[in-house]
Design a protein around this motif. Sequence first.
Motif, PDB file in Angstrom:
ATOM      1  N   MET A 282      -4.982 -13.218  -3.228  1.00 32.41           N
ATOM      2  CA  MET A 282      -4.271 -14.637  -4.407  1.00 32.41           C
ATOM      3  C   MET A 282      -4.470 -15.190  -4.998  1.00 32.41           C
ATOM      4  SD  MET A 282      -0.221 -15.894  -4.561  1.00 32.41           S
ATOM      5  CE  MET A 282       0.509 -16.779  -5.859  1.00 32.41           C
ATOM      6  N   LEU A 283      -4.608 -15.028  -6.051  1.00 32.01           N
ATOM      7  CA  LEU A 283      -5.738 -16.241  -7.529  1.00 32.01           C
ATOM      8  C   LEU A 283      -4.559 -17.332  -7.753  1.00 32.01           C
ATOM      9  CD1 LEU A 283      -8.358 -14.419  -9.542  1.00 32.01           C
ATOM     10  CD2 LEU A 283      -8.281 -15.285  -7.009  1.00 32.01           C
ATOM     11  N   LYS A 284      -5.313 -19.009  -7.157  1.00 33.55           N
ATOM     12  CA  LYS A 284      -4.585 -20.100  -8.006  1.00 33.55           C
ATOM     13  C   LYS A 284      -5.622 -20.608  -9.051  1.00 33.55           C
ATOM     14  CE  LYS A 284      -2.485 -24.532  -7.199  1.00 33.55           C
ATOM     15  NZ  LYS A 284      -2.142 -25.515  -5.339  1.00 33.55           N
ATOM     16  N   ILE A 285      -4.879 -20.887 -10.004  1.00 32.83           N
ATOM     17  CA  ILE A 285      -6.082 -21.581 -10.799  1.00 32.83           C
ATOM     18  C   ILE A 285      -5.402 -23.277 -10.820  1.00 32.83           C
ATOM     19  CG2 ILE A 285      -6.907 -21.408 -12.561  1.00 32.83           C
ATOM     20  CD1 ILE A 285      -7.128 -18.560 -12.724  1.00 32.83           C
ATOM     21  N   GLU A 286      -5.568 -23.724 -11.187  1.00 30.09           N
ATOM     22  CA  GLU A 286      -5.650 -25.554 -11.883  1.00 30.09           C
ATOM     23  C   GLU A 286      -6.791 -26.074 -13.032  1.00 30.09           C
ATOM     24  OE1 GLU A 286      -4.025 -27.661  -8.206  1.00 30.09           O
ATOM     25  OE2 GLU A 286      -5.925 -26.291  -7.610  1.00 30.09           O
ATOM     26  N   LYS A 287      -6.222 -26.463 -13.683  1.00 31.71           N
ATOM     27  CA  LYS A 287      -6.947 -27.082 -14.586  1.00 31.71           C
ATOM     28  C   LYS A 287      -7.222 -28.794 -14.540  1.00 31.71           C
ATOM     29  CE  LYS A 287      -7.839 -24.186 -18.384  1.00 31.71           C
ATOM     30  NZ  LYS A 287      -8.682 -24.718 -19.185  1.00 31.71           N
TER      31      LYS A 287
ATOM     32  N   GLU B   4      -9.133 -18.374  -4.512  1.00 33.27           N
ATOM     33  CA  GLU B   4      -8.717 -17.797  -3.731  1.00 33.27           C
ATOM     34  C   GLU B   4      -8.620 -17.817  -2.123  1.00 33.27           C
ATOM     35  OE1 GLU B   4     -10.928 -13.492  -3.377  1.00 33.27           O
ATOM     36  OE2 GLU B   4     -12.216 -15.175  -4.162  1.00 33.27           O
ATOM     37  N   ARG B   5      -6.785 -17.113  -1.415  1.00 37.62           N
ATOM     38  CA  ARG B   5      -6.783 -17.232  -0.207  1.00 37.62           C
ATOM     39  C   ARG B   5      -7.524 -16.144   0.226  1.00 37.62           C
ATOM     40  NH1 ARG B   5      -4.601 -21.191   1.748  1.00 37.62           N
ATOM     41  NH2 ARG B   5      -3.479 -19.740   3.898  1.00 37.62           N
ATOM     42  N   ASP B   6      -7.827 -16.289   1.371  1.00 36.94           N
ATOM     43  CA  ASP B   6      -9.061 -15.218   2.271  1.00 36.94           C
ATOM     44  C   ASP B   6      -8.463 -15.504   3.425  1.00 36.94           C
ATOM     45  OD1 ASP B   6     -10.775 -13.633   4.125  1.00 36.94           O
ATOM     46  OD2 ASP B   6     -12.238 -14.922   3.868  1.00 36.94           O
TER      47      ASP B   6
ATOM     48  N   ILE C 115     -10.403 -20.771  -0.795  1.00 30.97           N
ATOM     49  CA  ILE C 115     -11.866 -21.005  -1.110  1.00 30.97           C
ATOM     50  C   ILE C 115     -12.043 -21.160  -2.994  1.00 30.97           C
ATOM     51  CG2 ILE C 115     -13.861 -19.892  -1.576  1.00 30.97           C
ATOM     52  CD1 ILE C 115     -12.558 -18.053   1.466  1.00 30.97           C
ATOM     53  N   PRO C 116     -11.942 -22.701  -2.990  1.00 32.79           N
ATOM     54  CA  PRO C 116     -12.155 -23.118  -4.599  1.00 32.79           C
ATOM     55  C   PRO C 116     -13.632 -22.855  -5.115  1.00 32.79           C
ATOM     56  CG  PRO C 116     -12.609 -24.527  -3.193  1.00 32.79           C
ATOM     57  CD  PRO C 116     -12.322 -23.352  -2.460  1.00 32.79           C
ATOM     58  N   SER C 117     -13.661 -21.881  -6.185  1.00 37.24           N
ATOM     59  CA  SER C 117     -14.491 -22.478  -7.434  1.00 37.24           C
ATOM     60  C   SER C 117     -14.310 -23.068  -7.929  1.00 37.24           C
ATOM     61  CB  SER C 117     -15.290 -20.926  -7.385  1.00 37.24           C
ATOM     62  OG  SER C 117     -14.288 -20.233  -8.229  1.00 37.24           O
ATOM     63  N   PHE C 118     -15.293 -23.727  -8.965  1.00 42.37           N
ATOM     64  CA  PHE C 118     -15.236 -24.786  -9.670  1.00 42.37           C
ATOM     65  C   PHE C 118     -15.672 -24.638 -10.879  1.00 42.37           C
ATOM     66  CE2 PHE C 118     -14.779 -26.761  -5.814  1.00 42.37           C
ATOM     67  CZ  PHE C 118     -13.366 -27.529  -5.955  1.00 42.37           C
TER      68      PHE C 118
END
Length: 300
Positions: free
Chosen positions: A1-6, A27-29, A34-37
Amino acid sequence: MLKIEKLAGIDIGSNAVRLLVANVITERDGEKSIPSFKKSALVRVPIRLGADTFITGEISKANKLRMLKAMKAFKLLMEVHGVEKYYACATSAMRDASNNAALISEIFEKTSVNIHIINGKKEAAIIFSTDLSHIIKPNNSYLYIDVGGGSTEITLFSKGKIITSKSFKIGTVRLLNSTTKFTSVWRNMEDWIKENTKGLKNLYAIGSGGNINKIFKLSSKPMGTPLTINYISTQLDFLSEMTYEDRITKLDLNPDRADVIIPATKIYLNAMKWGGANKIYVPKIGLADGIVKSLYYNNL
């Protein structure tokens, strides 16, 4: 499941003001997140606050108006992008200006942008929150050099841990306005670097700031490849031999970069010499990147 923040970071420096808007995709692992910017937008406005503060001691009426307009524009841009959280930092020029409190109050009243004045140590810590794991090796030591318009932050770390750090009141805009009065600051920086790097083996430099990024771009080297001290020295000679106009037309430098790039290169070169670092890594990071990551990890 993805979470997107601004998230957004505003960096109010001595040479320019920047707004970085980033998408943070988490992304949940299993039990780990695990965040990517990813950069969504970057706006840079050449408001040279240091040219006011370092000469007159206060920010001029003209630059106060420009700052107000810039913050209004940044606020609107953040609204358009759907930014959920932001943080605005001001560094050396705003910190030293006698009228900083009045300007910050007026900006907040008219734009609701709350500006935080931070000291050199916090500035270095925020920048340092960016991920340097792809550069740092456990058996090496590193001299982290962040050159701004009003100050230079030097951080020494070894075996993955920060050993010590210090902020020096020497920066590109300060040096443009005067050379003689900084003799003692140069000496203090030299003494501090030599003392704290004494006996360290496998010492490398890491450089951050718009000028070292431009020097790296001019080298045409692939990302992750360090620049040698000989290259930095040669580049300083090359830039110094060119006129201000040639640096703009032939090297495609912005007008507000074409003058400060020479004092910046001198600072990086001297710091490397004094520390005995023969190579410098140039990750593309800055204060605004650090703000976004610090916001994500709730460190601000």
